[in-house]
Design a protein around this motif. Structure first.
Motif, PDB file in Angstrom:
ATOM      1  N   LYS A  46       3.447  12.779   8.148  1.00  0.00           N
ATOM      2  CA  LYS A  46       3.694  11.956   9.325  1.00  0.00           C
ATOM      3  C   LYS A  46       3.385  10.483   9.088  1.00  0.00           C
ATOM      4  O   LYS A  46       3.862   9.619   9.824  1.00  0.00           O
ATOM      5  CB  LYS A  46       2.861  12.478  10.507  1.00  0.00           C
ATOM      6  CG  LYS A  46       3.271  13.862  10.966  1.00  0.00           C
ATOM      7  CD  LYS A  46       2.448  14.311  12.165  1.00  0.00           C
ATOM      8  CE  LYS A  46       2.890  15.693  12.645  1.00  0.00           C
ATOM      9  NZ  LYS A  46       2.094  16.151  13.820  1.00  0.00           N
ATOM     10  N   ASP A  47       2.572  10.181   8.085  1.00  0.00           N
ATOM     11  CA  ASP A  47       2.198   8.795   7.791  1.00  0.00           C
ATOM     12  C   ASP A  47       3.081   8.159   6.722  1.00  0.00           C
ATOM     13  O   ASP A  47       2.767   7.076   6.216  1.00  0.00           O
ATOM     14  CB  ASP A  47       0.737   8.726   7.335  1.00  0.00           C
ATOM     15  CG  ASP A  47      -0.219   9.175   8.434  1.00  0.00           C
ATOM     16  OD1 ASP A  47       0.082   8.901   9.613  1.00  0.00           O
ATOM     17  OD2 ASP A  47      -1.257   9.788   8.121  1.00  0.00           O
ATOM     18  N   LEU A  48       4.180   8.817   6.372  1.00  0.00           N
ATOM     19  CA  LEU A  48       5.052   8.299   5.320  1.00  0.00           C
ATOM     20  C   LEU A  48       5.656   6.959   5.743  1.00  0.00           C
ATOM     21  O   LEU A  48       6.220   6.829   6.826  1.00  0.00           O
ATOM     22  CB  LEU A  48       6.170   9.300   5.027  1.00  0.00           C
ATOM     23  CG  LEU A  48       7.067   8.979   3.826  1.00  0.00           C
ATOM     24  CD1 LEU A  48       6.281   9.118   2.529  1.00  0.00           C
ATOM     25  CD2 LEU A  48       8.286   9.906   3.809  1.00  0.00           C
ATOM     26  N   LYS A  49       5.511   5.957   4.864  1.00  0.00           N
ATOM     27  CA  LYS A  49       6.080   4.629   5.109  1.00  0.00           C
ATOM     28  C   LYS A  49       7.324   4.436   4.251  1.00  0.00           C
ATOM     29  O   LYS A  49       7.508   5.104   3.222  1.00  0.00           O
ATOM     30  CB  LYS A  49       5.053   3.537   4.783  1.00  0.00           C
ATOM     31  CG  LYS A  49       3.787   3.579   5.622  1.00  0.00           C
ATOM     32  CD  LYS A  49       4.047   3.189   7.064  1.00  0.00           C
ATOM     33  CE  LYS A  49       2.752   3.095   7.856  1.00  0.00           C
ATOM     34  NZ  LYS A  49       2.966   2.703   9.262  1.00  0.00           N
ATOM     35  N   VAL A  50       8.156   3.490   4.659  1.00  0.00           N
ATOM     36  CA  VAL A  50       9.401   3.246   3.935  1.00  0.00           C
ATOM     37  C   VAL A  50       9.117   2.799   2.507  1.00  0.00           C
ATOM     38  O   VAL A  50       9.864   3.130   1.581  1.00  0.00           O
ATOM     39  CB  VAL A  50      10.254   2.198   4.688  1.00  0.00           C
ATOM     40  CG1 VAL A  50      11.472   1.796   3.861  1.00  0.00           C
ATOM     41  CG2 VAL A  50      10.702   2.741   6.036  1.00  0.00           C
TER      42      VAL A  50
END
Length: 289
Positions: A46-50
Motif C-alpha cells: 500500500k505504500d508503493l511510490k511511483v
C-alpha cells in the motif's frame, strides 16, 4: 462543493522523481478523469511510490516492475508519462489549459458547463459595470456622487457577510471602503492615460529588438506536433530552412505525452538534437505553442 468536483475531475499528478506520488492513492494515470493505477494482483504494498517503478540511473520506467504490479491496460499509459531527468519534484497538471497551469477563466468555464449539465441555475450577483460607465460619462461628479457605484457594491457585500457569515460591518466602514475604492479607481484611469503612449513605444522597441535578433540567426527551424487525447500515439515534425530553401526535414512517431505542452517540448527537443548532431549553429526555433 461544485468547485471541489471540478478540481477532482480536472487535475492530474505530474511525475518528476515519483517520490511524492502514491501508486494506488494519487491520480497520476492520465485519462478523461485521472485516476490511480490499477493493480495486477490483489495483494500489493500500500505504500508503493511511483519512484519504486523507475530506474534511478537511467530515469526510465522498469518494464519488469510495471508488469509485476500494474494492470496490463495501464502499462502503455505509464510509458506515455515522461520522467524528469533533472530531479524535478512531483506536481499537478490542469488538463483544460495548454500550459497545464490552472487559470481562473478555464476553471470558471468548466464550472459553468458542469452546472448546466446538472441543470443547476447559476447564482449571480448584481453587476455595477453600468453604474461605473455612467460614472465615467458624468461630467465632473462632485462629492458623494463619485462613490455611489462603489457604495452600492459594498452595501451588497456587507449584506452577504451578514446573511452567510453572521458578520456585522458598520455603515461607517462601508462608506470608507467605498470612498477608498472610488479614489483608487479614479487615479488608475489617470495613470492609464499617462502611460498609454509610453507602453506603445516600449512595445515597439521590444518588437524591433526581437526582429533584429531573429534576423541575425542564419537558420530557421519550425516545429509542430499532432496530439490528441483520444490516440495512444502522437506525431512530431520539423523543417529547417536557410532563407527560403529547405535544407533538412524530420518527423517521428512516439507514445502520447500527458499534455499538449509536453508534446510541443518533445518536438522542440527532437529538432534541437537533430540540428545539433548535423552541426547547424545559429538556429532560430519556432513553434505554435
Amino acid at each position: 462543493m461544485a468547485a471541489k468536483q471540478v478540481l477532482e475531475d480536472s487535475v492530474c499528478c505530474t511525475i518528476g522523481t515519483g517520490a511524492d506520488t502514491s501508486v494506488w492513492d494519487d491520480v497520476w494515470i492520465p485519462e478523461e478523469v485521472a485516476r490511480p493505477a490499477r493493480r495486477a494482483q490483489l495483494e500489493v504494498d500500500k505504500d508503493l511510490k511511483v519512484h519504486h517503478l523507475i530506474d534511478p540511473d537511467s530515469k526510465e520506467w522498469k518494464p519488469e516492475l510495471l508488469e509485476e504490479f500494474i494492470h496490463t491496460d495501464d502499462i502503455q499509459r505509464n510509458l506515455e508519462i515522461k520522467i524528469s531527468k533533472s530531479g524535478r519534484k512531483d506536481g499537478y497538471c490542469w488538463k483544460h489549459s495548454k500550459s497545464g497551469h490552472y487559470t481562473v477563466r478555464t476553471g470558471y468555464d468548466i464550472a459553468v458547463k458542469q452546472r448546466r449539465k446538472n441543470h443547476f441555475a447559476p447564482m449571480t450577483e448584481p453587476s455595477i459595470t453600468p453604474l461605473k460607465q455612467k460614472q465615467v460619462t458624468t461630467a465632473n461628479p462632485q462629492g458623494d456622487a463619485q462613490i455611489f457605484p462603489w457604495l452600492m457594491w459594498y452595501v451588497w457585500k456587507a449584506r452577504n457577510e451578514k446573511c452567510f457569515n453572521a458578520k456585522d460591518i458598520s455603515p461607517l466602514d462601508t462608506i470608507q471602503l467605498a470612498r477608498h475604492e472610488a479614489e483608487t479607481w479614479r487615479i488608475a484611469q489617470i495613470g492609464d492615460k499617462l502611460y498609454e503612449t509610453s507602453d506603445e513605444e516600449q512595445t515597439e522597441h521590444q518588437s524591433r529588438a526581437r526582429d533584429t535578433l531573429v534576423a541575425e540567426k542564419r537558420f530557421r527551424c519550425l516545429v509542430d506536433v499532432s496530439w490528441s487525447d483520444k490516440d495512444d500515439w502522437m506525431g512530431m515534425g520539423f523543417v529547417l530552412t536557410e532563407g527560403e530553401v529547405v535544407i533538412l526535414q524530420g518527423q517521428k512517431c512516439a507514445p502520447r505525452t500527458q499534455a499538449p505542452i509536453n508534446a510541443e517540448a518533445s518536438g522542440l527537443i527532437l529538432a534541437m538534437q537533430e540540428t545539433r548532431d548535423r552541426g547547424f549553429d545559429g538556429v532560430n526555433f519556432g513553434s505554435d505553442c
